[in-house]
Motif scaffolding. Structure first.
Motif, mmCIF file in Angstrom:
data_model
loop_
_atom_site.group_PDB
_atom_site.id
_atom_site.type_symbol
_atom_site.label_atom_id
_atom_site.label_comp_id
_atom_site.label_asym_id
_atom_site.label_seq_id
_atom_site.Cartn_x
_atom_site.Cartn_y
_atom_site.Cartn_z
ATOM 1 N N VAL A 39 0.846 -1.201 0.000
ATOM 2 C CA VAL A 39 0.000 0.000 0.000
ATOM 3 C C VAL A 39 0.879 1.247 0.000
ATOM 4 C CG1 VAL A 39 -1.703 1.332 1.310
ATOM 5 C CG2 VAL A 39 -1.926 -1.158 1.148
ATOM 6 N N SER A 40 1.871 1.261 0.850
ATOM 7 C CA SER A 40 2.784 2.396 0.937
ATOM 8 C C SER A 40 3.506 2.613 -0.385
ATOM 9 C CB SER A 40 3.796 2.163 2.058
ATOM 10 O OG SER A 40 4.700 3.216 2.148
ATOM 11 N N GLY A 41 3.968 1.541 -0.997
ATOM 12 C CA GLY A 41 4.670 1.636 -2.275
ATOM 13 C C GLY A 41 3.790 2.200 -3.374
ATOM 14 N N LYS A 47 2.362 9.373 -5.949
ATOM 15 C CA LYS A 47 2.726 10.763 -5.655
ATOM 16 C C LYS A 47 3.936 11.213 -6.472
ATOM 17 C CE LYS A 47 0.920 11.244 -0.987
ATOM 18 N NZ LYS A 47 1.297 11.474 0.421
ATOM 19 N N GLN A 48 4.934 10.348 -6.632
ATOM 20 C CA GLN A 48 6.168 10.715 -7.326
ATOM 21 C C GLN A 48 6.020 10.694 -8.842
ATOM 22 O OE1 GLN A 48 9.115 8.036 -5.771
ATOM 23 N NE2 GLN A 48 9.517 9.326 -3.990
ATOM 24 N N LEU A 49 5.357 9.679 -9.379
ATOM 25 C CA LEU A 49 5.291 9.498 -10.832
ATOM 26 C C LEU A 49 3.938 9.859 -11.434
ATOM 27 C CD1 LEU A 49 7.110 6.049 -11.088
ATOM 28 C CD2 LEU A 49 8.104 8.329 -11.352
#
Length: 61
Positions: A39-41, A47-49
């Motif tokens: 989930v965190s990944g 958010k980043q990509l």
């Protein structure tokens, strides 16, 4: 380590949908029955990509 399956686009979308609704990583993990690290990944990658699509891996020769 065992070989894991890829998550469906539905589960990826559900993680993305739950996160802005103030669900914690733990709550999302329990709801979808997937590991908290997954989930965190997904959230970090989103958010980043700006996407959660599976990236192609480079071949190790």
């Amino acid at each position: 380590m065992g070989h894991s399956q890829e998550l469906s686009e539905f589960k990826h979308g559900t993680v993305k949908g739950c996160h802005p609704c103030y669900k914690s990583i733990r709550e999302i993990s329990l709801l979808l029955n997937i590991p908290r690290s997954t989930v965190s990944g997904i959230i970090i990658k989103w958010k980043q990509l700006g996407t959660t699509a599976t990236q192609l891996r480079s071949a190790h020769v």
